[in-house]
Every structure is written in C-alpha cells, then in structure tokens.
Design a protein around this motif. Structure first.
Motif, PDB file in Angstrom:
ATOM      1  N   LYS A   1     -37.022 -16.754  27.203  1.00  0.00           N
ATOM      2  CA  LYS A   1     -35.927 -16.119  26.482  1.00  0.00           C
ATOM      3  C   LYS A   1     -36.112 -16.281  24.976  1.00  0.00           C
ATOM      4  O   LYS A   1     -36.495 -17.337  24.491  1.00  0.00           O
ATOM      5  CB  LYS A   1     -34.605 -16.766  26.918  1.00  0.00           C
ATOM      6  N   LEU A   2     -35.833 -15.204  24.242  1.00  0.00           N
ATOM      7  CA  LEU A   2     -35.976 -15.239  22.791  1.00  0.00           C
ATOM      8  C   LEU A   2     -35.032 -16.264  22.166  1.00  0.00           C
ATOM      9  O   LEU A   2     -33.885 -16.413  22.597  1.00  0.00           O
ATOM     10  CB  LEU A   2     -35.705 -13.866  22.197  1.00  0.00           C
ATOM     11  N   ALA A   3     -35.495 -16.920  21.115  1.00  0.00           N
ATOM     12  CA  ALA A   3     -34.666 -17.904  20.423  1.00  0.00           C
ATOM     13  C   ALA A   3     -33.426 -17.261  19.821  1.00  0.00           C
ATOM     14  O   ALA A   3     -32.353 -17.868  19.802  1.00  0.00           O
ATOM     15  CB  ALA A   3     -35.487 -18.597  19.334  1.00  0.00           C
ATOM     16  N   ILE A   4     -33.558 -16.023  19.354  1.00  0.00           N
ATOM     17  CA  ILE A   4     -32.425 -15.334  18.732  1.00  0.00           C
ATOM     18  C   ILE A   4     -31.322 -15.058  19.761  1.00  0.00           C
ATOM     19  O   ILE A   4     -30.150 -14.849  19.407  1.00  0.00           O
ATOM     20  CB  ILE A   4     -32.897 -14.022  18.052  1.00  0.00           C
ATOM     21  N   ALA A   5     -31.707 -15.089  21.061  1.00  0.00           N
ATOM     22  CA  ALA A   5     -30.742 -14.870  22.143  1.00  0.00           C
ATOM     23  C   ALA A   5     -30.352 -16.172  22.827  1.00  0.00           C
ATOM     24  O   ALA A   5     -29.759 -16.160  23.912  1.00  0.00           O
ATOM     25  CB  ALA A   5     -31.324 -13.888  23.156  1.00  0.00           C
ATOM     26  N   GLY A   6     -30.704 -17.285  22.192  1.00  0.00           N
ATOM     27  CA  GLY A   6     -30.318 -18.577  22.749  1.00  0.00           C
ATOM     28  C   GLY A   6     -31.424 -19.345  23.427  1.00  0.00           C
ATOM     29  O   GLY A   6     -31.198 -20.448  23.942  1.00  0.00           O
TER      30      GLY A   6
ATOM     31  N   LYS B   1     -36.240 -11.789  14.750  1.00  0.00           N
ATOM     32  CA  LYS B   1     -36.631 -12.474  15.982  1.00  0.00           C
ATOM     33  C   LYS B   1     -37.717 -13.526  15.705  1.00  0.00           C
ATOM     34  O   LYS B   1     -37.679 -14.642  16.240  1.00  0.00           O
ATOM     35  CB  LYS B   1     -37.118 -11.467  17.012  1.00  0.00           C
ATOM     36  N   LEU B   2     -38.687 -13.160  14.866  1.00  0.00           N
ATOM     37  CA  LEU B   2     -39.757 -14.108  14.546  1.00  0.00           C
ATOM     38  C   LEU B   2     -39.245 -15.274  13.708  1.00  0.00           C
ATOM     39  O   LEU B   2     -39.677 -16.418  13.886  1.00  0.00           O
ATOM     40  CB  LEU B   2     -40.902 -13.385  13.826  1.00  0.00           C
ATOM     41  N   LEU B   3     -38.319 -15.005  12.807  1.00  0.00           N
ATOM     42  CA  LEU B   3     -37.726 -16.088  12.031  1.00  0.00           C
ATOM     43  C   LEU B   3     -37.028 -17.089  12.949  1.00  0.00           C
ATOM     44  O   LEU B   3     -37.144 -18.310  12.770  1.00  0.00           O
ATOM     45  CB  LEU B   3     -36.739 -15.513  11.012  1.00  0.00           C
ATOM     46  N   ALA B   4     -36.333 -16.580  13.947  1.00  0.00           N
ATOM     47  CA  ALA B   4     -35.650 -17.458  14.910  1.00  0.00           C
ATOM     48  C   ALA B   4     -36.649 -18.277  15.715  1.00  0.00           C
ATOM     49  O   ALA B   4     -36.337 -19.393  16.154  1.00  0.00           O
ATOM     50  CB  ALA B   4     -34.774 -16.623  15.844  1.00  0.00           C
ATOM     51  N   GLU B   5     -37.859 -17.746  15.890  1.00  0.00           N
ATOM     52  CA  GLU B   5     -38.902 -18.485  16.611  1.00  0.00           C
ATOM     53  C   GLU B   5     -39.621 -19.489  15.711  1.00  0.00           C
ATOM     54  O   GLU B   5     -40.529 -20.185  16.154  1.00  0.00           O
ATOM     55  CB  GLU B   5     -39.931 -17.514  17.207  1.00  0.00           C
ATOM     56  N   GLY B   6     -39.233 -19.548  14.427  1.00  0.00           N
ATOM     57  CA  GLY B   6     -39.844 -20.499  13.507  1.00  0.00           C
ATOM     58  C   GLY B   6     -40.998 -19.948  12.708  1.00  0.00           C
ATOM     59  O   GLY B   6     -41.772 -20.710  12.121  1.00  0.00           O
ATOM     60  N   ILE B   7     -41.109 -18.595  12.648  1.00  0.00           N
ATOM     61  CA  ILE B   7     -42.202 -17.948  11.927  1.00  0.00           C
ATOM     62  C   ILE B   7     -41.614 -17.110  10.791  1.00  0.00           C
ATOM     63  O   ILE B   7     -41.133 -15.993  11.013  1.00  0.00           O
ATOM     64  CB  ILE B   7     -43.053 -17.042  12.853  1.00  0.00           C
ATOM     65  N   PRO B   8     -41.636 -17.624   9.555  1.00  0.00           N
ATOM     66  CA  PRO B   8     -41.007 -16.914   8.429  1.00  0.00           C
ATOM     67  C   PRO B   8     -41.923 -15.859   7.808  1.00  0.00           C
ATOM     68  O   PRO B   8     -42.587 -16.098   6.799  1.00  0.00           O
ATOM     69  CB  PRO B   8     -40.716 -18.050   7.448  1.00  0.00           C
ATOM     70  N   LEU B   9     -41.954 -14.684   8.389  1.00  0.00           N
ATOM     71  CA  LEU B   9     -42.752 -13.585   7.853  1.00  0.00           C
ATOM     72  C   LEU B   9     -42.012 -12.866   6.729  1.00  0.00           C
ATOM     73  O   LEU B   9     -40.794 -12.921   6.632  1.00  0.00           O
ATOM     74  CB  LEU B   9     -43.093 -12.567   8.949  1.00  0.00           C
ATOM     75  N   SER B  10     -42.778 -12.156   5.915  1.00  0.00           N
ATOM     76  CA  SER B  10     -42.215 -11.309   4.863  1.00  0.00           C
ATOM     77  C   SER B  10     -42.421  -9.853   5.244  1.00  0.00           C
ATOM     78  O   SER B  10     -43.452  -9.501   5.838  1.00  0.00           O
ATOM     79  CB  SER B  10     -42.889 -11.593   3.529  1.00  0.00           C
ATOM     80  N   PRO B  11     -41.485  -8.968   4.876  1.00  0.00           N
ATOM     81  CA  PRO B  11     -41.647  -7.543   5.189  1.00  0.00           C
ATOM     82  C   PRO B  11     -42.615  -6.825   4.271  1.00  0.00           C
ATOM     83  O   PRO B  11     -43.020  -5.699   4.557  1.00  0.00           O
ATOM     84  CB  PRO B  11     -40.235  -6.987   5.013  1.00  0.00           C
TER      85      PRO B  11
END
Length: 394
Positions: free
Chosen positions: A3-8, A318-328
């Motif tokens: 389950k995605l981190a952004i969804a808990g 979604k990636l930020l919630a997984e701990g991956i701080p990407l830039s657009p």
C-alpha cells in the motif's frame, strides 16, 4: 506492491538523504584566517587570487574572474564579449530563468532554440535556422552537469562569427572530449549558489583562455578600472560585482572534496540508471560518448504520463510520501510570461517560440538533486523501489 504511504501504507524509507552543504573544520579554519587578516572585501586578493588560479586550472582555463553570482557572471561575459542592447542571443529554453535574464538585464534578446529530446541540451542542428543579422552570441547550457555538444556549437559559432558562452552553472568539473567546460567557448560561467556542487551560499566565476576578454570582464566587474591601473582610474563604465574573501575561503575548502564527490555521484548515477531501466514507463537521458566527465549536479529521468496513467503532480506527492524528495524541474522559458514581457519591452515586438521538446520535458522530467547521489548504493535501490511502487500501485 504494498500500500502506498500516501494512502496510509509504510514508506519505502524514513531516513534522510545526505544534507547539503557538507563542511568541516577546513571551512572554519580558512574563514578564521580571513577574519584575522582584516582583508575581507573583494580587493583583499589573498584567498580570491588563490581561488581564481585553482578554479581556472580545474576548468583548463588561463584566467578566472570571481563575481557576485552566476547570473551576473553570464551578463558580464556577454557584455565583455561585445554583446549590446538589441543584439540576439541564442539559448535553450530548458534552463533556469537566469540564463535569459542575464541577457535581458542590459537589453539583449534571448532567442529560444529547442533542446534535443534525449539529452535536454541545446540542439545544434536547430541553431543555424535561428541565426539572423542581429544574432551575436550563443549560450550553451550544460544542464544538470552534462556538457552540450561543444564540437558542433563551436563550428557553428566560428562559421557565423558569433561569440560562444558556456553557462556551466551546474557543471563544475565536467569535461567534453577531454577538455573541461568553460575552456571551450569564449567564456565559461559558473555559479557557487547554495545548491551547487561547490558553494559559498552565493557567488560565481567567469573563466576564459583569452587575455583581452578576461581583462574586459575584470574591468566591468571592478568599476571600470584596468588591471594594474590606479584606484581612481576608471576607463569605462563598470560596477562593483566582486566576491568577498569569505566566499573564496569557503570555496577553497569545498574544492578539496570535489574529485571524491564527483566519483561517488558518477558511481551512483550509473547504478540508478541500471535500476530504473527495468521499470515500465521510465526512461533515462542519453549521455553522449564525448562527455568524458559528467558533473551530475542533477539526476534527470522521464516518467511517461500516458504509459503510467498518472499526472506529474500526483507522482511527486506519492514519491515524497515514500521518502523520495524529487523536484518537478523547469518551466520551459519560451512560455515564461515574465521573459516574454521583458523581451517585448526591449525588442518592441511580440516574440513567441515553439520548443516542443522543452515543453514536453516540463511534463515528463523529474530531478534528483546531487546530494542524493552522495548517499550509499542501498539508497539508490530505495529510489528505484519507490518509483516502481508508485507507478505500479493505483
């Protein structure tokens, strides 16, 4: 996939990536030397001279002129090269706004030529079609630390008698076909702003192998004085755009770690490219074989929104919630309203440019900052796992 981190769900990682900037006792020691010297400003010429000599040598150049920041470095390089208000300067649109505003600062007009779709670097084969009688220079941007095709751009510049400026703000230490960037065009400009691979909070430098151009750039940045002249001998209009001894001290310390950090970034960049290759909808940029050293200021890759059926903003969250701080990444400058407005002000006409590759990159390209490439191999695996998780879980 879980389950995605952004969804808990449980995030892929919770530990932070390496912080930037990195510093230690060396920065403190050199700063204290400046404090005790009593020579703090841009005329002290102790640490500054050492920095200019060492940095120019790093970039295979004879001359270095330190300056307040990377934006003004491009402005002074253009002016020293003879570019004037109303002249046209060809540049790519996939770059930081400073590339354009450095020309607009004194009324030169940015002309946007699209980037190559597989490298996001200025497309040399589209440059010649954009040349007009008003064209006086080309600015090649070494985006993310990857040198542009300087072989072809030098040929075009020579054929049409144009100045060639390298915007190497992100490319400290990078090399094209065995020669360091900055030494390939008429001028190379670099930034030492906080995010850069070596930094002093703010600052910049201009390098060149042309003594006359170096002297002109020095004069423009030193209130119109001439080298070796009197303090009140101002022979043209210039400005006080000098860097301080404090910044030079920090940069000298930062440079001692550059080679080791570059090797680690390159290793992790190669590993990450291998890991991302197995994920549907993800592709990485092409690296020209003539890039003999990549600065890896950014790691850029594409996610196809059609194939993944997910919008960029959603993927980023979604990636930020997984701990991956990407830039657009960048907004393509040919669509930037401020740039369009300022260009119209200086030119007296509405100028619009079609740059589909740059505009597409705005929708599809994601960035990792260079400090993430200073992490360990397991962290590169975490990045790939998180990307696959986000793209595979609806």
């Amino acid at each position: 996939m879980s389950k995605l981190a952004i969804a808990g769900g449980t995030p892929v990682r919770t530990e932070p990536f390496p912080e930037w900037p990195y510093y230690d006792e060396l920065e403190e020691k050199l700063i204290l030397e400046v404090v005790r010297s009593g020579k703090w400003g841009g005329t002290g010429r102790i640490k500054l001279q050492e920095l200019e000599d060492k940095f120019a040598a790093l970039q295979d150049a004879k001359y270095g002129i330190t300056i307040v920041n990377g934006t003004v470095a491009i402005t002074i390089a253009l002016m020293a090269a003879g570019i004037e208000s109303g002249d046209e300067v060809i540049m790519p649109p996939y770059t930081f706004i400073a590339t354009a505003t450095s020309a607009l600062m004194f009324g030169a007009l940015p002309v946007f030529v699209d980037v190559e779709p597989d490298t996001l670097l200025l497309d040399p084969e589209k440059v010649e079609a954009a040349i007009t009688p008003r064209t006086k220079a080309i600015v090649a941007v070494h985006i993310a630390g990857a040198p542009a095709n300087m072989t072809r751009l030098k040929e075009i510049a020579a054929k049409h008698h144009l100045k060639l400026i390298e915007d190497a703000a992100q490319a400290v230490g990078a090399q094209w076909d065995g020669t360091a960037v900055g030494a390939l065009g008429d001028f190379g400009t670099f930034s030492f702003q906080s995010s850069k691979n070596i930094n002093a909070g703010e600052g910049g430098i201009i390098v060149t192998n042309n003594e006359a151009l170096a002297d002109r750039a020095w004069s423009l940045a030193n209130v119109g004085r001439i080298r070796g002249g009197g303090w009140y001998q101002h022979e043209e209009i210039g400005w006080n755009l000098r860097m301080t001894e404090f910044q030079a001290a920090i940069l000298l310390a930062q440079m001692t770690r550059l080679d080791e950090q570059m090797r680690k970034r390159e290793h992790n960049s190669r590993l990450l490219t291998e890991l991302l290759a197995d994920i549907d909808g993800v592709s990485t940029l092409t690296k020209d074989a003539r890039i003999t050293r990549h600065a890896n200021h950014l790691y850029m890759f594409r996610i196809d929104p059609v194939a993944t059926k997910q919008e960029k903003a959603d993927i980023l969250q979604k990636l930020l919630a997984e701990g991956i701080p990407l830039s657009p990444g960048y907004v393509s400058l040919n669509k930037n309203k401020a740039v369009i407005k300022s260009t119209q002000k200086w030119s007296g006409e509405s100028r619009l440019y079609s740059c589909p590759n740059s505009e597409r990159a705005e929708q599809e390209v994601y960035w990792l900052p260079h400090n993430m490439l200073l992490a360990e191999e397991k962290d590169m695996h975490d990045i790939a796992i998180a990307v696959k998780k986000v793209l595979s879980t609806k």
